[in-house]
Scaffold this active site. Structure first.
Site, mmCIF file in Angstrom:
data_model
loop_
_atom_site.group_PDB
_atom_site.id
_atom_site.type_symbol
_atom_site.label_atom_id
_atom_site.label_comp_id
_atom_site.label_asym_id
_atom_site.label_seq_id
_atom_site.Cartn_x
_atom_site.Cartn_y
_atom_site.Cartn_z
ATOM 1 N N GLU A 276 5.485 3.723 -8.749
ATOM 2 C CA GLU A 276 5.370 2.904 -9.953
ATOM 3 C C GLU A 276 3.900 2.905 -10.343
ATOM 4 O O GLU A 276 3.048 2.655 -9.494
ATOM 5 C CB GLU A 276 5.765 1.450 -9.626
ATOM 6 C CG GLU A 276 7.180 1.102 -9.960
ATOM 7 C CD GLU A 276 7.407 -0.392 -9.797
ATOM 8 O OE1 GLU A 276 7.195 -1.132 -10.763
ATOM 9 O OE2 GLU A 276 7.778 -0.813 -8.689
ATOM 10 N N ARG A 491 8.845 2.889 7.043
ATOM 11 C CA ARG A 491 7.600 2.627 6.354
ATOM 12 C C ARG A 491 6.434 2.733 7.318
ATOM 13 O O ARG A 491 6.575 2.474 8.508
ATOM 14 C CB ARG A 491 7.629 1.187 5.875
ATOM 15 C CG ARG A 491 7.597 1.001 4.416
ATOM 16 C CD ARG A 491 7.882 -0.450 4.189
ATOM 17 N NE ARG A 491 6.606 -1.141 4.173
ATOM 18 C CZ ARG A 491 6.213 -1.815 3.121
ATOM 19 N NH1 ARG A 491 6.981 -1.914 2.060
ATOM 20 N NH2 ARG A 491 5.062 -2.441 3.119
ATOM 21 N N LYS A 501 -1.403 -5.148 -4.162
ATOM 22 C CA LYS A 501 -2.318 -5.007 -5.285
ATOM 23 C C LYS A 501 -2.939 -6.356 -5.647
ATOM 24 O O LYS A 501 -4.127 -6.481 -5.886
ATOM 25 C CB LYS A 501 -1.511 -4.475 -6.458
ATOM 26 C CG LYS A 501 -2.313 -4.234 -7.705
ATOM 27 C CD LYS A 501 -1.348 -4.038 -8.862
ATOM 28 C CE LYS A 501 -2.063 -4.249 -10.179
ATOM 29 N NZ LYS A 501 -1.152 -4.590 -11.251
#
Lengths: 780, 662
Positions: A276, A491, A501
Site C-alpha cells: 500500500e 511475518r 508509520k
C-alpha cells in the site's frame, strides 16, 4: 466413546496405541480414515492398514471423492507400497482439475504400476551395472563416505516399481562386495575442508545455479542467499497446477480457466509485490520483496510491483517514489509497475456482476454497528437484486452520503466475519483517478481480483491473510475468472524496533529521531543510510527462510549478516575517533613518508591505498593508559605498542598534561623499528597529517524487546527510549579518505564498519557507524 | 572542547526547530491548524468532490435520457403528437406552432380508428380569419399526406368533415406488450423534477379525522404516481405542532402530571386531555394567564416547556403513525415548529424588499402590487407570527433549501384562497419563479354522510379516522364471510383479503371521484362487488392471476415462455384488450399533468371490463367434460399476464394491495 473404538480400529490397521491416539488428534486424517474404514472390512492384509493411513494423511480435500477407489485398491493389494499409493494420489489429484470427471482406471493402474513385479534378478542386474560400472571409481575413492542414496535413486529411475527394501539390500551387498568391510577411516567423520564449504560464510556472492549438496542445506529452514533458498527450500506448485494445492476450489470452469491462464503466461511464474503506498518500507517488507522477486527470478519468471492504491486517503506521491527506490536498491527490477486503481472500472463491473448473481448487496448498517464480535446481521441482505443495482449505481453517482451505504459480499470469512464490505463511499479525490470515483473497493475485494487480472501464479502473502484465503478463492470463482493460489509465509518482526508509520512519525515530531531514514530506525532507507548493504539484507532474509512461523529476531542477527558482507567488501582504513597527539622524538625519516597499505590485509591482491606517516601521529585516546590494569596490552608509560602498518613500535618518553585539568593532551614517544624492537603486545591504528571527519555513532533506540507491548512497556513506546543513542565525534582520518561519496563503506581498523552519510559535503565528511567489529561491541 | 561542541550542536538543533516553526508559520499547513478548521477544510474538500461527481452524473444521465426516448417509453399520444406536429409544420409552415390535438377514440367508435387528430377544423377557422378559405377535409387530407411513416401506425384515414383517424399497428402492439411482459411496466419518459408533496398534515393533540383522510390518501397516491414517473419526490407532513394551544396544554400537563419531567405521563386520550384543558382555559382566568405564560416560555426555549411540548407531540405522533401504518403511507415529519428561525429570516427578506406595510399595528403584505384580494398578515399587532408567516417561510425553505422545483399542497378546497395568496406572494417576493417552479394546490371536496350533509357520527361529532378504519375492517370481514370465503381461505389469506378490501375500498372511493367534488361516504357502496369499486377490481385481478396458475403450466418466468410462444392478437377482443393496455402511458401522463387520480381509476375499471369481454369470448384454457385440460392458449394467457402487470402497477399507485386469493 467413539474415540475408544477408533483407537482400537486404528490399532488394527497396524498403529501402536500411542500413534493411534496421536492420529486421533488430527481431525482431517481421522475423518479420512473413518471414511476409509466404512468402505472396507477389517482386518486388512499385512501392511495394507498402514498404507491406508499413509493415504489418509496425504489425501487432499479436492481429491476426496476418489477415496473409495484408493481404499479398494489398497485393500486389494493393487497398491501395495507407499510408492504406488503416492503415485495413485498424484494421479487422482491431476484428475480433479476437471470437475466431476471420472477416473480412467486403466490409466491409473498404468501410472501406479499395478501388477508390475520386479524380480530380485532384475534388481541385482541393474545394481551391479551401477556399482561395477558408473560408480566404481568414486566408490573406490570415497569408500563408505559416498552417499549411496544416489545409486538408489538412479536404480529406481530404471526400475520404477522395485521394492525399496530389496533395492537397498542389493546395493549394500554389492558395495560390500566391492569395498570389503569398513575400515577405521571409513567410520571417522570427513575432514574439515568439507565442513567449511557447506558453512559457506565466505560464499557471499549469490550462488546462482551453484549445485548444493543434499546434506548441507537440509538442516535448516533458511539458506545463504535468496536464490539458493528459492531453489532448494521452497516447494510451491508449478504454474497451471493450481488445483493440486491445499484448499484450492475446483469449479466447472477451473480446467478451462487454467488452460487459458497458461496460454497467456506461457507457463511462466508470475508474482507481485503489492505494498500500500501509504508509508515507507521497513525490514519486514524486505522479506516480502525478496520472496516475491526472488522466487520469480529463481524460476525465470516475472514479478510486478503493484501499488495497492485503493484507499485514496492515505496516498502520497513520495511513498510511491520511495517504494520503488527501495525495491531497486535491494537489486530487483519490477517487470512492470502497476496500480490497483488501474482496474477500478473492471472491479466496478465485476461488482455489478456479483449483485446480479445475488452474491452482493447494498447495506445501510453503520460502521459502528459492524464493529465488535457478533455484529447484528444485515437486514438488507435479502433485498431485491434490482434494488441493490440501483443503489450501487446511486453510490457511484454520488447520490448517497458517505457512510450511508456499502456494498457487501454474501460470504463468511474463516475468522467468522460475516459479509465483508467490498465497496464504500468516500468523497475523496484519488491521486490517479482524480474525481472520477467516489466509491472505492476494499482490500478484501480488490486484492485477489487484481492478482487474477495480472495472471499471478503465486500470490505470496504473510500468515495473517491465511484466514482470507477462502474469500480470495470464493471471489474469483464467483466471477468465473482465473484463480491464483495464495501461499502464506510468516511475518518477519524485528525486536527493539518500531515499524508503524504513525509511531515513527511520532518519534520524528518528538525529535527523538531526525527523519524517516534516521539510522536508528529499521526502515529500509534508514538501513541504507546506516550503511547496511542490500546484499546483506537479502541474505539475512534468506537465512530466515520461508516457513509459516512468525519470526522475531534481534537486530544482532541482521548485523551479523551485515558483517559477513562488509568483511569482504569494505576496504580497511585507519581512523582514530578520539585522537591523542603523539610526537615521535626520534622519527627515523627526514620528512613524512608515504606507505602502501592493503585494502584487505587477508587478501592483499584486492588492492592497496597510500597513507602518510609523519613525526606527529594521532592514536586513539583509549589506547593509552596512565595506570593500566593487569592484562592491559596497549600503550602505557611502562609498555610499548606497535603502530599498525608503520613498522614502528613506540614507547612513552614524556606525558604532557593540561595544567588545569590534569588531562593528558600529548605524548612524546621514542620509536624503534618493529623488526628490531621487542615484539609489542598489540598494534594500534594511527593517523598522520589527518583530515577531520564527523563520525556519528548510533545505539539501539529502545530499551525493551517489544517497545509497543503494554506489558513490557506500560508507559508506551515513547517512555522506552534509551538515552544518548546518537553521539557525534570529530575523528581523525588519513587523507586517503578525503574523496568519498555517499554510501561508500569502510572498515575502520579495530573499530568497526562505517558508511559515508549523504549529509557529506565538500567541506565536511560524515560517517555513520554501521556495526561494530564484534557482535557485542554495541553493548558496553 | 567537547562541551563546546555539544553546546554548539545543541544550538544547531534548536535552530533547526525554529526554522521548522518559521516555515510552518509562513505556510499554514493543515496539520497544525486547529482541529475544527482542519475538519471544515476536509469537509469542504469532500463536498467539492461530491459536487463534481454529481455534476458528472447529471451529464451522464442527461446523455442517457437524451437518446433513450425510444418508442417504448413514449406514450402513444405523445408519439402521435410528434408525428402530427411534423405533418402540420410541413403542410402549413405558418401554423407550425399550433398545439396538436390527438386523443384516443373511445371504445364504441373503434371502427373509426384508435386515435384521432382534430386539428383540421381549428386550422380552417384560423385560415379563414386570414382570408384563406379551405374546407377542413382538404386540410385534413393535406396533413395526412405529410405524415411521416411510423412503426406504430397501421393506417391513417380522413373521415367526415375533417377528422384524421389513426389505426394502430398490430406488430407494434405485439412488440410493446412483449417488452412489457419481459421487463415489467416501464414509466413513460417525462422530464424529471424534484417534487415536494405536502399532505396529511394533522394537528398535534387532536385526533385525525375524516378530513385528514382525503389529504392523506390523495397525497400518498400522488407521491406514488410521481415516483413511478421517476420524479424525485419528498413527502412532507406539515404537522400543526406549534401555536398558542400548547400554552394551555403545557399548563394543564404541569397540573395533572407534576412529575412529568422524570416520568412519562400516561396520557391515554390526548383528545380528552385537550378538551379538559380547553375547558379550564375558558373558565379559569388564572389558568388562562399561566397558559399564555407557557406560550412565552415555550417560544423562548425553556427546557421544561420544551420537554412538556415534546411529550405531548410524541403521544400524538404515535397515534398518527398507527394510522399511517394501516394505510401504508410514508411521510417525513416537518412540523410548523421547524420553521421558527426561518420565519424570522423570511420577515427580514420581505422587509428588505419593502413588501411589508403597516396596517393598524400589523405588518401585512399584498400578494400583488395592485393590492387585490386579502393581504397576508405577516406580523400580528402583538408581534407574533401567523399561518401566513409560517407558510411563507415553508415555501421559501422548500424552494431554496430543499431545491424542489415542483411544490404540491394537498389541502382541502376551503383553503384555496389562502394558498393562492401565498403562491402569488411568493412569486411577488421572488421566491417562486414560474418559469422554473410549478406550484399546485391540489384541492379536494368534503366527505358527506349518506344524508348528504357533512360526514359526522350519530352524536354529531367528527368521525375519528381510527374508528372509521376499524369499521371498514369489520364490514369487509362480514362481506367476505357472507361469500363464504372464511371457509376457503387460510386465516392468513383471509386477513390479507380483509385488509386489502377494507383499506382498498376506503382509498379507492376517495380516489375514483374527481377530487374537487364532494362525495358520499357509504360502506355499502364501497363494498359492492359490481361497478367501479375496489372490490370489483380486486376480484377481477385475482381472477386474472388465477388463470395462469390454473393452466398447469409454469408462467413464473415470462421471458422463458415468450421464447417459445409468441403473442398473437388475432381475435378482435384480444386486439381490443391490447389497445386498452397500451393506453397506460397516456393515462399516467394525463393523471400527472392535472394531478387527478380518478382517470387512473377509470382506466383500471375499463381494463377490467374489456378484459371480461375478452375472457368471455376467448378460451385461455380448454377443458374436456371430465374437467381435464386439453389445450392451453399460451398467447392468451400471456395477454392475461400483461393485463395483470398493468393492473398491478396501477393498483400500487392507487394504494390497492392486490391479493392472489380472495
Amino acid at each position: 466413546m467413539a474415540g475408544e473404538d477408533l483407537i482400537a480400529q486404528f490399532q488394527q490397521l497396524g498403529m501402536s496405541e500411542q500413534k493411534a491416539k496421536e492420529t486421533l488428534k488430527n481431525v482431517n486424517v481421522t475423518r479420512n480414515l473413518q471414511l476409509a474404514l466404512t468402505q472396507t472390512k477389517l482386518p486388512l492384509a499385512e501392511g495394507a492398514g498402514m498404507l491406508l493411513y499413509h493415504m489418509a494423511t496425504k489425501l487432499k480435500p479436492q481429491a476426496a471423492e476418489h477415496m473409495p477407489l484408493l481404499v479398494k485398491y489398497i485393500a486389494d493389494r493393487k497398491l501395495d507400497n507407499t510408492q504406488r499409493v503416492d503415485a495413485a494420489l498424484e494421479y487422482v489429484l491431476r484428475c480433479v482439475q476437471k470437475k466431476n470427471s471420472s477416473l480412467d482406471v486403466a490409466e491409473l493402474e498404468r501410472e501406479c504400476g499395478v501388477g508390475v513385479v520386479v524380480t530380485p534378478e532384475e534388481i541385482e542386474r541393474v545394481v551391479q551395472q551401477k556399482i561395477k560400472g558408473t560408480y566404481k571409481e568414486i566408490l573406490l575413492q570415497q569408500r563408505y563416505h559416498f552417499n549411496a542414496f544416489k545409486i538408489l535413486q538412479e536404480v529406481r529411475s530404471e526400475l520404477k516399481w522395485a521394492d525399496a527394501k530389496s533395492l537397498k539390500a542389493a546395493i549394500d551387498v554389492e558395495i560390500f562386495d566391492l569395498l570389503g568391510p569398513k575400515t577405521e577411516a571409513d567410520s571417522k567423520p570427513l575432514p574439515k575442508q568439507n565442513d567449511k564449504q557447506t558453512k559457506g560464510k565466505e560464499n557471499v556472492k549469490p550462488v546462482l545455479n551453484a549445485p548444493t549438496t543434499d546434506a548441507a542445506a537440509e538442516a535448516t529452514d533458511g539458506a545463504n542467499t535468496i536464490a539458493e533458498l528459492m531453489k532448494t527450500k521452497v516447494h510451491f506448485h508449478a504454474p497451471g497446477e493450481n488445483y493440486k494445492t491445499d484448499g484450492y476450489v475446483v469449479t466447472d470452469h477451473t480446467e478451462r480457466l487454467l488452460k487459458e491462464h497458461l496460454q497467456r503466461t506461457g507457463g511462466r511464474v508470475q508474482t507481485r509485490f503489492p505494498p500500500e503506498p501509504n508509508g515507507i518500507l521497513h525490514i519486514g517488507h524486505a522479506k516480502a520483496i525478496n520472496i516475491n522477486f526472488g522466487y520469480a527470478a529463481a524460476q525465470n519468471g516475472i514479478c510486478y510491483l503493484r501499488y495497492d492504491d485503493t484507499n485514496p486517503e492515505k496516498e502520497e506521491e513520495k511513498f510511491f517514489v520511495g517504494i520503488r527506490d527501495m525495491v531497486e536498491w535491494l537489486g530487483y527490477k519490477p517487470y512492470k509497475v502497476t496500480h490497483s486503481s488501474d482496474n477500478f472500472q473492471q472491479l466496478y463491473e465485476w461488482a455489478v456482476v456479483l449483485i446480479r448473481k445475488g452474491l452482493a448487496y447494498v447495506c445501510h448498517q453503520k460502521a459502528e454497528e459492524l464493529k465488535g464480535f457478533n455484529p447484528p446481521p444485515s437486514p438488507w441482505r435479502e433485498r431485491p437484486v434490482e434494488e441493490s443495482l440501483q443503489l450501487f449505481e446511486d453510490m457511484k453517482r454520488g447520490k448517497i452520503d458517505e457512510g450511508a451505504a456499502t456494498l457487501r459480499l454474501k460470504l463468511t470469512l474463516e475468522e467468522g466475519k460475516v459479509d465483508p464490505v467490498a465497496y464504500r463511499i468516500k468523497f475523496i479525490a484519488h491521486h490517479r483517478t482524480g474525481s472520477a470515483w467516489c466509491i472505492y473497493p476494499t482490500y478484501d475485494y480488490t486484492h485477489c481480483l487484481c492478482d487474477s487480472i495480472e495472471q499471478i501464479t503465486h500470490s505470496l502473502c504473510t500468515k495473517e491473510f491465511q484466514s482470507r484465503r477462502s474469500s480470495y478463492y470464493w471471489l474469483c470463482n464467483a466471477l468465473d475468472i482465473y484463480c491464483p493460489v495464495q501461499w502464506e509465509y510468516g511475518r518477519l518482526n524485528m525486536n527493539y524496533a518500531l515499524v508503524s508509520k504513525r509511531k515513527i512519525g511520532k518519534l520524528i515530531t518528538e525529535r527523538i529521531v531526525h527523519d524517516w531514514d534516521d539510522p536508528r530506525l529499521f526502515t529500509l532507507t534508514a538501513l541504507r543510510r546506516r550503511g547496511f548493504p542490500a546484499e546483506a539484507i537479502n541474505n539475512f532474509c534468506a537465512q530466515m527462510g520461508v516457513t509459516g512461523a512468525q519470526i522475531s529476531v534481534d537486530p544482532a542477527m541482521l548485523e551479523a549478516a551485515v558483517r559477513d558482507v562488509l568483511n569482504v567488501s569494505a576496504p580497511r582504513r585507519l581512523v582514530v575517533l578520539q585522537p591523542l597527539k603523539v610526537t615521535i622524538s626520534n622519527f627515523p625519516h627526514a620528512k613524512a613518508v608515504e606507505l602502501q597499505v592493503p585494502d584487505f590485509p587477508q587478501n592483499p591482491g584486492q588492492g592497496t591505498h597510500q597513507i602518510t606517516l609523519d613525526r606527529v601521529v594521532y592514536i586513539e585516546h583509549s589506547d593509552f593508559k596512565l595506570d593500566p590494569e593487569k592484562g592491559y596490552r596497549r600503550l602505557s608509560p611502562q609498555q610499548s605498542v606497535g603502530l599498525r602498518h608503520a613498522g614502528l613500535v613506540i614507547s612513552v618518553e614524556q606525558v604532557v598534561r593540561d595544567t588545569s585539568t590534569g588531562e593528558v593532551t600529548e605524548l612524546v614517544c621514542r620509536c624503534e623499528l618493529a623488526e628490531q624492537a621487542e615484539k609489542p603486545k598489540a598494534f594500534v591504528q594511527w593517523v598522520s597529517q589527518p583530515i577531520e571527519l564527523e563520525v556519528r555513532l548510533y545505539e539501539q533506540l529502545f530499551k525493551h524487546k517489544n517497545p509497543e507491548d503494554p506489558n513490557e512497556v506500560p508507559g508506551g513506546f515513547l517512555s522506552d527510549i534509551a538515552e544518548n543513542t546518537m553521539s557525534v565525534l570529530r575523528a581523525y582520518a588519513d587523507r586517503a579518505l578525503s574523496c568519498v561519496k555517499a554510501y561508500d563503506k569502510f572498515q575502520f581498523e579495530r573499530i568497526g564498519f562505517f558508511s559515508v552519510d549523504p549529509d557529506t559535503t565538500a567541506k565536511q565528511i560524515v560517517f555513520n557507524r554501521t556495526v561494530g567489529l564484534k557482535e557485542d561491541s554495541g553493548k558496553k | 572542547m567537547d562541551t563546546e561542541l555539544s553546546k554548539l550542536s545543541e544550538l544547531e538543533v534548536s535552530t533547526t526547530k525554529l526554522q521548522c516553526k518559521f516555515a510552518s508559520a509562513e505556510q499554514p499547513s493543515i496539520d497544525d491548524s486547529p482541529d475544527d478548521l482542519q475538519k471544515l477544510r476536509m469537509e469542504n474538500n469532500k463536498l467539492k468532490l461530491r459536487l463534481s461527481v454529481i455534476n458528472q452524473s447529471i451529464t451522464d444521465e442527461l446523455k442517457m435520457t437524451g437518446d433513450s426516448h425510444s418508442e417504448d417509453t413514449l406514450s402513444i399520444t405523445e408519439h402521435l403528437e410528434k408525428i402530427f406536429a411534423q405533418a402540420i409544420a410541413t403542410a402549413y409552415p405558418a401554423y407550425s406552432d399550433v398545439p396538436v390535438l390527438v386523443a384516443p377514440v373511445n371504445n364504441v367508435s373503434a371502427k373509426f380508428g384508435d386515435y384521432q387528430c382534430n386539428n383540421a377544423m381549428g386550422l380552417a377557422k384560423q385560415m379563414k380569419e386570414k382570408g384563406i378559405s379551405k374546407p377542413p377535409r382538404e386540410i385534413a387530407i393535406e396533413i395526412l399526406k405529410c405524415c411521416p411513416a411510423s412503426p406504430i401506425i397501421e393506417k391513417i384515414e380522413v373521415a367526415g368533415a375533417g377528422f384524421v383517424n389513426i389505426f394502430l399497428n398490430k406488430n407494434y402492439a405485439v412488440d410493446a406488450l412483449t417488452n412489457l411482459l419481459r421487463n415489467g411496466l416501464k414509466p413513460p419518459a417525462v422530464p424529471k423534477r424534484r417534487v415536494l408533496v405536502d399532505f396529511s398534515s394533522p394537528n398535534i393533540a387532536k385526533q385525525m379525522h375524516v378530513g385528514h383522510l382525503r389529504s392523506t390518501i390523495i397525497g400518498e397516491s400522488i407521491c406514488r404516481l410521481l415516483e413511478f414517473l421517476q420524479h424525485d419526490v419528498i413527502r412532507i407532513n406539515h404537522l400543526g405542532d406549534w401555536g398558542t394551544q400548547f400554552g394551555m396544554l403545557i399548563a394543564h400537563l404541569e397540573d395533572r402530571f407534576p412529575n412529568f419531567l422524570n416520568e412519562s405521563p400516561p396520557i391515554g386520550d390526548l383528545q380528552a386531555f385537550y378538551k379538559e384543558s380547553k375547558k379550564r382555559f375558558d373558565e379559569d382566568e388564572a389558568f388562562k394567564k399561566r397558559a399564555y405564560n407557557r406560550v412565552v416560555t415555550l417560544q423562548s426555549g425553556d427546557p421544561n416547556s420544551i420537554k412538556a411540548w415534546t411529550l405531548i407531540c410524541d403521544v400524538s405522533r404515535q397515534e398518527f403513525q398507527k394510522i399511517y401504518d394501516r394505510l401504508n403511507v410514508t411521510l417525513k415529519e416537518r412540523g410548523e415548529s421547524f420553521y421558527q428561525s426561518r420565519m424570522l429570516s423570511v420577515v427580514d427578506l420581505l422587509r428588505s424588499k419593502q413588501l411589508l406595510e403597516l396596517d393598524e399595528g400589523r405588518e401585512i403584505m399584498w400578494q400583488d402590487s395592485e393590492k387585490t384580494g386579502i393581504p397576508l398578515t405577516i406580523i400580528k399587532s402583538d408581534g407574533g407570527f401567523t399561518y401566513d408567516t409560517s407558510d411563507m417561510a415553508a415555501i421559501r425553505h422548500r424552494i431554496e433549501e430543499e431545491q424542489a422545483n415542483w411544490l404540491i399542497y394537498v389541502v382541502d378546497s376551503g383553503q384555496s384562497t389562502h394558498f393562492n395568496s401565498i403562491f402569488k406572494a411568493a412569486e411577488r417576493c421572488g421566491i417562486v419563479d414560474p418559469s422554473l417552479h410549478r406550484v399546485d394546490h391540489v384541492q379536494f371536496g368534503v366527505v358527506l354522510g349518506e344524508d348528504g350533509k357533512k360526514f359526522k357520527t350519530r352524536s354529531g361529532d367528527t368521525v375519528k379516522l381510527s374508528d372509521l378504519l376499524d369499521e371498514g375492517m369489520k364490514q369487509s370481514l362480514q362481506k367476505l364471510q357472507a361469500r363464504g370465503r372464511d371457509q376457503v381461505l387460510t386465516p392468513e389469506e383471509l386477513l390479507n383479503a380483509q385488509e386489502a378490501v377494507a383499506y382498498g375500498c376506503i382509498k379507492y372511493t376517495d380516489l375514483c371521484h374527481n377530487r374537487i367534488s364532494d362525495y358520499v361516504f357509504s360502506f355499502e357502496k364501497m363494498l359492492d362487488d359490481r361497478g367501479n369499486t375496489a372490490v370489483y377490481l380486486l376480484y377481477t385481478y385475482t381472477r386474472i392471476a388465477s388463470i395462469a396458475r390454473n393452466s398447469g403450466t409454469d408462467f413464473s418466468n415470462l421471458s422463458d415462455v415468450l421464447n417459445t410462444h409468441a403473442l398473437a392478437l388475432d381475435h378482435e377482443k384480444e386486439w381490443k384488450l391490447a389497445k386498452t393496455l397500451l393506453k397506460v402511458h397516456d393515462v399516467l401522463v394525463k393523471c400527472a399533468n392535472g394531478l387527478y387520480l380518478h382517470f387512473l381509476c377509470e382506466f383500471c375499471y375499463e381494463i377490467c371490463i374489456v378484459f371480461t369481454e375478452f375472457y368471455d369470448s376467448c378460451y385461455c384454457i380448454e377443458k374436456n367434460k371430465a374437467g381435464e385440460i386439453v389445450k392451453i392458449n399460451h398467447s392468451r394467457i400471456l395477454l392475461c399476464e400483461a393485463t395483470a402487470t398493468v393492473l398491478r402497477s396501477c393498483f400500487n399507485i392507487l394504494g390497492l394491495k392486490p391479493v392472489t386469493k380472495m
